[in-house]
Design an enzyme around this catalytic site. Structure first.
Site, PDB file in Angstrom:
ATOM      1  N   LYS A  34       0.813  -1.224   0.000  1.00 42.93           N
ATOM      2  CA  LYS A  34       0.000   0.000   0.000  1.00 42.93           C
ATOM      3  C   LYS A  34       0.848   1.276   0.000  1.00 42.93           C
ATOM      4  O   LYS A  34       0.495   2.255  -0.650  1.00 42.93           O
ATOM      5  CB  LYS A  34      -0.973   0.006   1.175  1.00 42.93           C
ATOM      6  CG  LYS A  34      -0.321   0.152   2.534  1.00 42.93           C
ATOM      7  CD  LYS A  34      -1.347   0.133   3.651  1.00 42.93           C
ATOM      8  CE  LYS A  34      -0.688   0.148   5.004  1.00 42.93           C
ATOM      9  NZ  LYS A  34      -0.003   1.388   5.312  1.00 42.93           N
ATOM     10  N   THR A  35       1.989   1.245   0.725  1.00 43.29           N
ATOM     11  CA  THR A  35       2.834   2.461   0.768  1.00 43.29           C
ATOM     12  C   THR A  35       3.357   2.776  -0.631  1.00 43.29           C
ATOM     13  O   THR A  35       3.433   3.931  -1.042  1.00 43.29           O
ATOM     14  CB  THR A  35       4.008   2.274   1.753  1.00 43.29           C
ATOM     15  OG1 THR A  35       3.480   1.907   3.029  1.00 43.29           O
ATOM     16  CG2 THR A  35       4.816   3.549   1.896  1.00 43.29           C
ATOM     17  N   ASP A 217      -3.772   7.314   4.486  1.00 43.55           N
ATOM     18  CA  ASP A 217      -3.306   5.957   4.790  1.00 43.55           C
ATOM     19  C   ASP A 217      -4.030   5.439   6.044  1.00 43.55           C
ATOM     20  O   ASP A 217      -4.488   6.231   6.868  1.00 43.55           O
ATOM     21  CB  ASP A 217      -1.788   6.025   5.043  1.00 43.55           C
ATOM     22  CG  ASP A 217      -1.156   4.647   5.177  1.00 43.55           C
ATOM     23  OD1 ASP A 217      -1.766   3.657   4.734  1.00 43.55           O
ATOM     24  OD2 ASP A 217      -0.042   4.559   5.728  1.00 43.55           O
ATOM     25  N   GLU A 218      -4.115   4.118   6.188  1.00 44.03           N
ATOM     26  CA  GLU A 218      -4.694   3.476   7.393  1.00 44.03           C
ATOM     27  C   GLU A 218      -6.083   4.032   7.704  1.00 44.03           C
ATOM     28  O   GLU A 218      -6.390   4.405   8.837  1.00 44.03           O
ATOM     29  CB  GLU A 218      -3.764   3.679   8.618  1.00 44.03           C
ATOM     30  CG  GLU A 218      -2.331   3.205   8.417  1.00 44.03           C
ATOM     31  CD  GLU A 218      -2.175   1.686   8.515  1.00 44.03           C
ATOM     32  OE1 GLU A 218      -3.186   0.978   8.482  1.00 44.03           O
ATOM     33  OE2 GLU A 218      -1.039   1.216   8.598  1.00 44.03           O
ATOM     34  N   GLN A 248      -7.575  -5.021   9.760  1.00 49.63           N
ATOM     35  CA  GLN A 248      -6.523  -4.558  10.671  1.00 49.63           C
ATOM     36  C   GLN A 248      -6.993  -3.382  11.533  1.00 49.63           C
ATOM     37  O   GLN A 248      -6.186  -2.585  11.997  1.00 49.63           O
ATOM     38  CB  GLN A 248      -5.269  -4.165   9.878  1.00 49.63           C
ATOM     39  CG  GLN A 248      -4.597  -5.339   9.189  1.00 49.63           C
ATOM     40  CD  GLN A 248      -3.258  -4.959   8.577  1.00 49.63           C
ATOM     41  OE1 GLN A 248      -2.266  -4.753   9.280  1.00 49.63           O
ATOM     42  NE2 GLN A 248      -3.215  -4.848   7.266  1.00 49.63           N
ATOM     43  N   ARG A 622       2.599 -10.301  10.650  1.00 42.48           N
ATOM     44  CA  ARG A 622       3.918  -9.651  10.790  1.00 42.48           C
ATOM     45  C   ARG A 622       5.024 -10.600  10.305  1.00 42.48           C
ATOM     46  O   ARG A 622       6.123 -10.173  10.009  1.00 42.48           O
ATOM     47  CB  ARG A 622       4.228  -9.290  12.253  1.00 42.48           C
ATOM     48  CG  ARG A 622       3.329  -8.302  12.964  1.00 42.48           C
ATOM     49  CD  ARG A 622       3.014  -7.069  12.171  1.00 42.48           C
ATOM     50  NE  ARG A 622       1.803  -7.235  11.408  1.00 42.48           N
ATOM     51  CZ  ARG A 622       1.466  -6.520  10.339  1.00 42.48           C
ATOM     52  NH1 ARG A 622       2.278  -5.597   9.880  1.00 42.48           N
ATOM     53  NH2 ARG A 622       0.340  -6.727   9.692  1.00 42.48           N
TER      54      ARG A 622
END
Length: 686
Positions: A34-35, A217-218, A248, A622
């Site tokens: 996504k970044t 973002d997020e 998330q 993770r």
């Protein structure tokens, strides 16, 4: 259509970068790049769509994420083209808006920002209690109301339980105190700009012209207030890209609402929905376990992660006899795995649900000399006693620092109360000057009586004397030689009788511990002043820099990362050890004193389990190559051993947790530990 902007991307990523026909929602699964999508889209807007960088804003939640985005954009776009680009946290943008629009909020341009600690001190004065649990509860309730754009009147109507009724009363006085101090708290940095935009069409349209394209973002971590700010900033044009993952969403406890993702599709019916489901981080086995767990939650949007990284290592589940054994076992396993896999220490992470689990793990790591860093622990500079002393130094160096003035003037107590400070604050706000400057003006004498003014001016004169000793003079006067910083520090600590204050306020042991921290701070400051020939003013500048740096996340050292699951979000590690996967811990069931009727408590429990499941999903994803879970049959809490059961999440992952099918780790004697280490060393050298 540009290919250079999207080379090496999959089709979904490419679509997310190139779509500019209206609002866009990118559902980005864990590890799906996504970044890269956000930074490539910024580059595409600047280089190929004739957007000026100063008209583009990208928002995220942490300084680290903002820095990472900024670094990536700088590698894609020339420095001259990127000039004026805003990549920041929501709060940093809020500060910028407020500094420019302070008058519309009834604030002076140099208003103060109270951090959580400063704000808690106001709540403590209003509640008149030292019960930290109660103070934190009231502070969090007020924070949730602010994040939901609920004012004190609204809070009074909504308050349903005794603790909420208490918080609503405090909320009104708390806001009045902040207003008197010409100050805002952390939540106000977003709430107040949103309120200004809502009320003032002219200001709103000015900012909408500035922000021609917005990237967020997020998005699943946004609260009501942040959602409204995005709406006001983007206006009717609605040129924005929101990136988020409903799986998330783990911050409901601080006001984030997962419904914000679904709300976008109803508020913007023409929004383009793009799903990023290819994971570039983890093996297929890890992703299958993550997909299995999260499938038990109701779905806002259907999506399933997949990977081309192969099947990967089997996920291990180990039953432990106690948390001590669990900690010792994970330390030994990491020692062995580092040799076997020829890995570095920073390839390993130990994750857990609560900060209280870290102490015993740290002990085990030190026993076998494994270097580690820890996330989410309290910084030395965040300790109350250290902040008390630093508030004096901050004020001596900068009279405009109102939060430092309030803290220093009231710690230790010297007869200066909240009512006095509020009146002083109102006067300073009208005069647009600092609290420190206000107390010396003749005009303040009409607002405060002699009994209130005397301790204030005595305190102010004390600060002026120390400033003089440190080398400060009035403009135009001859500069006198500054006295050594160490001498001034010793006299300052003695004059305010801080040691006596600690022993009067706390029991002997905590008072002793706090005084030791003060001595450590003063010792460090004196050594620094001597070594670098610094005066007191230089020393304060150095401390400000050190505390800022300590709160930043610099280059990661070669050390195992110990972290809570919440703090691990957004990070990734080749090998992850997830501890305490037990009922009551993960999922954590919350407090036993939940208020409300049976139906509302049951509903809250279902919601909590769903959020805990998302937290488990974050923990699983993770891991890149290997994932190891452990649970304890017995866990020590507050001097008693609690019997534990394996977490429901283990079974939901498709794994077995039965002790008779899993190896059970027992405590190792020092001799066994030494023998195992020798065997490992022999194995790697042969």
């Amino acid at each position: 259509m540009s290919t250079s902007a999207t080379s090496g991307m999959n089709s979904a990523q490419r679509e997310a970068v190139l779509y500019l026909d209206g609002p866009c929602l990118v559902l980005a699964g864990a590890g799906s790049g996504k970044t890269r999508v956000i930074t490539q889209k910024i580059a595409y807007l600047i280089k190929e769509c004739d957007y000026s960088a100063r008209n583009i804003v990208a928002l995220t939640f942490t300084n680290k994420a903002a820095r990472e985005m900024d670094d990536r954009v700088k590698r894609l776009v020339d420095a001259s083209q990127a000039k004026g680009l805003t990549i920041s946290t929501f709060h940093s943008l809020g500060v910028r808006i407020l500094r420019e629009e302070a008058q519309h909020a009834g604030l002076k341009p140099k208003f103060s920002i109270f951090d959580s600690d400063d704000a808690l001190a106001i709540v403590q004065d209003l509640l008149a209690t030292t019960d930290r649990g109660r103070l934190k509860s009231v502070q969090q309730t007020i924070s949730l109301w602010k994040n939901g754009l609920i004012d004190p009147d609204g809070a009074a109507l909504l308050a349903a339980t005794p603790s909420e009724v208490e918080a609503a009363k405090i909320y009104r006085s708390y806001n009045a105190t902040l207003a008197a101090y010409q100050a805002v708290d952390f939540d106000d940095l977003i709430a107040v700009p949103a309120q200004i935009f809502e009320r003032n069409v002219e200001v709103r349209e000015k900012w909408q012209k500035r922000v021609r394209y917005l990237l967020v973002d997020e998005y699943q971590d946004t609260n009501v207030c942040q959602y409204r700010l995005v709406q006001w900033l983007t206006g009717p044009r609605a040129m924005f890209t929101a990136v988020g993952d409903d799986d998330q969403a783990i911050y409901a406890w601080r006001g984030a609402t997962i419904e914000n993702l679904a709300k976008l599709t109803t508020d913007y019916p023409n929004i383009r929905l793009i799903k990023l489901e290819q994971n570039y981080r983890s093996s297929q086995r890890i992703l299958a376990a993550a997909n299995n767990v999260i499938s038990k939650n109701p779905k806002l949007f259907e999506k399933k992660l997949w990977s081309e990284h192969g099947t990967g290592d089997a996920i291990s589940v180990t039953a432990m006899s106690s948390d001590e054994v669990e900690a010792e076992n994970v330390a030994m396993k990491i020692s062995a795995a580092r040799f076997e896999k020829q890995a570095t220490w920073k390839d390993f992470a130990i994750l857990y649900r609560g900060n209280h689990q870290s102490r015993i793990v740290e002990q085990a790591m030190r026993n076998v000399r494994i270097p580690y860093t820890i996330s989410g622990g309290q910084s030395f500079f965040d300790k109350a006693e250290v902040r008390d002393i630093l508030s004096y130094l901050r004020l001596i160096a900068n009279e405009e620092d109102d939060p430092a003035f309030i803290r220093a003037a009231t710690t230790p107590k010297r007869g200066i109360g909240q009512a006095t400070l509020q009146t002083l604050g109102q006067y300073a706000g009208e005069r647009k000057i600092s609290l420190f400057a206000a107390l010396f003006e003749q005009g303040v004498e009409s607002r405060l009586n002699t009994r209130q003014l005397e301790p204030l001016r005595t305190f102010g004169e004390f600060i002026v004397r120390i400033q003089y000793r440190a080398g400060k003079t009035e403009v135009g006067q001859k500069v006198q030689a500054a006295e050594p910083a160490g001498d001034i520090l010793d006299d300052l600590i003695g004059a305010i009788q801080y040691e006596r204050y600690l022993y009067d306020t706390f029991d002997e042991k905590p008072a002793q511990s706090r005084w030791h921290n003060v001595l450590e701070l003063v010792g460090w400051l004196k050594r620094k002043a001597d070594a670098d020939s610094m005066g007191l003013f230089d020393l304060v500048q150095h401390v400000a820099l050190v505390t800022m740096l300590e709160r930043g996340e610099d280059e990661e050292p070669d050390a195992v990362k110990l972290s809570t699951l919440h703090a691990s979000k957004g990070l990734e590690y080749p090998h992850v050890y997830l501890l305490g996967v037990e009922e009551g811990l993960l999922p954590h069931m919350g407090r036993d004193d939940d208020e409300g009727d049976a139906a509302s408590i049951a509903e809250a429990l279902v919601s909590r389990i769903q959020e805990e499941r998302r937290l488990m999903y974050v923990g699983i994803t993770r891991a890149q190559r290997s994932l190891h879970l452990s649970w304890c049959k017995k866990r020590r809490r507050a001097r008693e051993d609690l019997l534990r059961e394996p977490s429901r999440f283990i079974e939901e992952m498709g794994l077995s947790s039965a002790p008779d099918q899993q190896p059970e780790a027992e405590a190792m004697s020092p001799k066994n530990r030494l023998d195992m280490l020798k065997a490992m060393l022999n194995k790697t050298s042969s």
